[in-house]
Motif scaffolding. Structure first.
Motif: not given
Length: 98
Positions: A29, A33, A36-37, A41-45
Motif C-alpha cells: 500500500c 501510494s 501514484a503520487d 495518478v489514482d493508486a488503483a491504476s
C-alpha cells in the motif's frame, strides 16, 4: 503455555504468517501510494507487477520513491534496490525481508 502479551493476545498470530502478511500488505500500500503520487495518478491504476519504467517513472522519480519509502519505513532503501527489484511486488518482497 505461552504468556499473554500486554494487550491480552497470546502472540500466536506472529507464528502463523499473518504478521508477515500484514507487513507485506502495508509495504505494498505504501509503495503503490508513493508511485501514484509521483505519477499523479489514482493508486488503483498502479500495477504491482509492471516494471517501474513501464509505469513511467523516471530515474529522478525512482530516487524520490526510495526517499519516500525510507521515510515511511525508517530504514535505508538503496536506489540499487529499485533496479534489482524492478516492480512493486519484487521490491515489497525485498523490503519485507529487511
Amino acid at each position: 503455555m505461552r504468556p499473554s502479551l500486554p494487550d491480552g493476545r497470546s502472540g500466536a498470530e506472529e507464528n502463523d504468517g499473518s504478521l508477515g502478511c500484514r507487513r507485506r500488505t502495508a509495504l505494498t500500500c505504501t509503495t503503490v501510494s508513493a508511485v501514484a503520487d509521483l505519477l499523479g495518478v489514482d493508486a488503483a491504476s498502479v500495477s504491482t507487477d509492471s516494471p517501474f519504467t513501464d509505469l513511467g517513472l523516471s530515474s529522478t522519480q525512482l530516487a524520490r520513491l526510495t526517499a519516500h519509502l525510507e521515510d515511511a519505513m525508517g530504514v535505508e532503501v538503496p536506489l540499487t534496490a529499485i533496479y534489482d527489484h524492478p516492480d512493486i511486488e519484487q521490491l515489497v518482497e525485498y523490503l519485507a525481508m529487511r
